[in-house]
Enzyme design. Structure first.
Site, PDB file in Angstrom:
ATOM      1  N   ASP A  67       0.810  -1.215   0.000  1.00 44.78           N
ATOM      2  CA  ASP A  67       0.000   0.000   0.000  1.00 44.78           C
ATOM      3  C   ASP A  67       0.850   1.275   0.000  1.00 44.78           C
ATOM      4  O   ASP A  67       2.061   1.243   0.142  1.00 44.78           O
ATOM      5  CB  ASP A  67      -0.924   0.006   1.229  1.00 44.78           C
ATOM      6  CG  ASP A  67      -0.210  -0.455   2.520  1.00 44.78           C
ATOM      7  OD1 ASP A  67      -0.904  -0.877   3.449  1.00 44.78           O
ATOM      8  OD2 ASP A  67       1.028  -0.420   2.570  1.00 44.78           O
ATOM      9  N   ASN A 136      -7.567  -3.491  14.281  1.00 48.98           N
ATOM     10  CA  ASN A 136      -8.959  -3.858  13.913  1.00 48.98           C
ATOM     11  C   ASN A 136      -8.990  -5.007  12.914  1.00 48.98           C
ATOM     12  O   ASN A 136     -10.029  -5.311  12.338  1.00 48.98           O
ATOM     13  CB  ASN A 136      -9.700  -2.640  13.337  1.00 48.98           C
ATOM     14  CG  ASN A 136      -9.073  -2.139  12.039  1.00 48.98           C
ATOM     15  OD1 ASN A 136      -8.105  -2.724  11.550  1.00 48.98           O
ATOM     16  ND2 ASN A 136      -9.630  -1.089  11.479  1.00 48.98           N
ATOM     17  N   HIS A 138      -7.255  -5.189  10.049  1.00 49.72           N
ATOM     18  CA  HIS A 138      -7.021  -4.857   8.639  1.00 49.72           C
ATOM     19  C   HIS A 138      -5.675  -5.388   8.172  1.00 49.72           C
ATOM     20  O   HIS A 138      -4.729  -5.507   8.941  1.00 49.72           O
ATOM     21  CB  HIS A 138      -7.156  -3.356   8.372  1.00 49.72           C
ATOM     22  CG  HIS A 138      -6.011  -2.500   8.827  1.00 49.72           C
ATOM     23  ND1 HIS A 138      -6.121  -1.605   9.876  1.00 49.72           N
ATOM     24  CD2 HIS A 138      -4.745  -2.365   8.352  1.00 49.72           C
ATOM     25  CE1 HIS A 138      -4.970  -0.971  10.030  1.00 49.72           C
ATOM     26  NE2 HIS A 138      -4.135  -1.409   9.125  1.00 49.72           N
ATOM     27  N   GLU A 143      -9.620  -2.235   5.232  1.00 47.29           N
ATOM     28  CA  GLU A 143     -10.290  -2.047   6.522  1.00 47.29           C
ATOM     29  C   GLU A 143     -11.481  -2.999   6.653  1.00 47.29           C
ATOM     30  O   GLU A 143     -11.951  -3.549   5.648  1.00 47.29           O
ATOM     31  CB  GLU A 143     -10.786  -0.601   6.624  1.00 47.29           C
ATOM     32  CG  GLU A 143      -9.689   0.443   6.603  1.00 47.29           C
ATOM     33  CD  GLU A 143      -8.954   0.588   7.937  1.00 47.29           C
ATOM     34  OE1 GLU A 143      -8.243   1.574   8.106  1.00 47.29           O
ATOM     35  OE2 GLU A 143      -9.098  -0.300   8.817  1.00 47.29           O
TER      36      GLU A 143
END
Ligand SMILES: N[C@@H]1[C@@H](O)[C@H](O)[C@@H](COP(=O)(O)O)O[C@@H]1O
Length: 264
Positions: A67, A136, A138, A143
């Site tokens: 990313d 979380n 991801h 996400e």
């Protein structure tokens, strides 16, 4: 899924380094998928040490990063291109033209994402994809609620992810809220996936990823559907796993079996 619980973040990095060097030994032209964040730093340092002290060469390797932030040029100190140059590429003999990071400054982000997918395919696909994990769950910047078959695309970061990554930006400095990220489908196409998680902030995500349902609510849970996924974590990140003792037993049996077959 191979679940490996080790004593420390250093041990996790060493385990990951062995996997990378084993892949490199078997295929000097390996294609590696790489990650950013604080977790991979110790692994990258171990690869640098192997290059400097054991003469391990990365000259024929190709890399693709997961990313990049939208709006940050590669020379911006908080871009993932800059992170990778600083923490790995400038310290080993990988050819610059063989390193790929999504283009955060692309005029046409959608086209840049399609081109990134084509580059990965033209390279023959990814042999070993390294992942960290967000608190979380991801992976990359996929996400929760990301499609489990998504491809490289623009994604909006959650408030939590922005807050978690704010530590890398100075007060008042522009912090992007959009990213270009490999999709979950892109990640799953890798022939082998290595996820490293350390620290107690990842314990909830690891329990959901390993022992919860496969769900877009925890993108890392998709690794339950991968034929060759390895999850390595320290005791803190494994603290909430219900079946930790079983995973430890399985890993000791795997090591014994591997030793027996190599001795044969
Ligand atoms: N896009 C990156 C992820 O690839 C990384 O896994 C995550 C966790 O980073 P850390 O390893 O610092 O906890 O941070 C960012 O969101």
């Amino acid at each position: 899924m191979r679940v490996v619980i080790v004593g420390s973040a250093h041990d996790a990095a060493a385990y990951g380094c062995d996997l990378f060097l084993g892949q490199l030994h078997d295929k000097p032209t390996s294609v590696f998928g790489l990650a950013t964040g604080s977790t991979p730093l110790a692994l990258y340092q171990a690869l640098i040490d192997a290059h400097r002290n054991q003469g391990i060469s990365f000259a024929q390797v190709t890399t693709f990063n997961l990313d990049e932030y939208v709006g940050l040029a590669g020379d911006h100190s908080q871009s993932y291109r800059h992170f990778m140059q600083r923490n790995l590429f400038d310290c080993i003999d990988v050819a610059p033209e063989n390193t790929h990071v999504p283009n955060g400054m692309a005029e046409n982000a959608e086209l840049a994402c399609a081109e990134y997918e084509a580059q990965i395919m033209n390279a023959g696909g990814i042999d070993l994809q390294l992942l960290g994990v967000g608190r979380n769950g991801h992976i990359g910047f996929n996400e929760p609620s990301s499609s489990l078959v998504s491809r490289t695309r623009v994604k909006t970061l959650t408030e939590g992810t922005i807050a978690d990554n704010a530590r890398f930006f100075a007060d008042g400095e522009y912090q992007p809220s959009l990213s270009l990220t490999m999709g979950i489908g892109t990640i799953m196409d890798a022939r082998r996936v290595l996820l490293i998680a350390t620290g107690d902030s990842k314990a909830d995500a690891m329990r959901a990823a390993i022992e919860g349902p496969v769900s877009a609510a925890c993108p890392a849970s998709i690794l339950q559907m991968h034929a060759d996924a390895i999850v390595v974590m320290d005791e803190a990140a494994a603290a909430k796993l219900r079946n930790a003792e079983f995973y430890r037993f399985v890993e000791t049996q795997r090591i014994k079996l591997a030793a027996k077959s190599s001795a044969a």
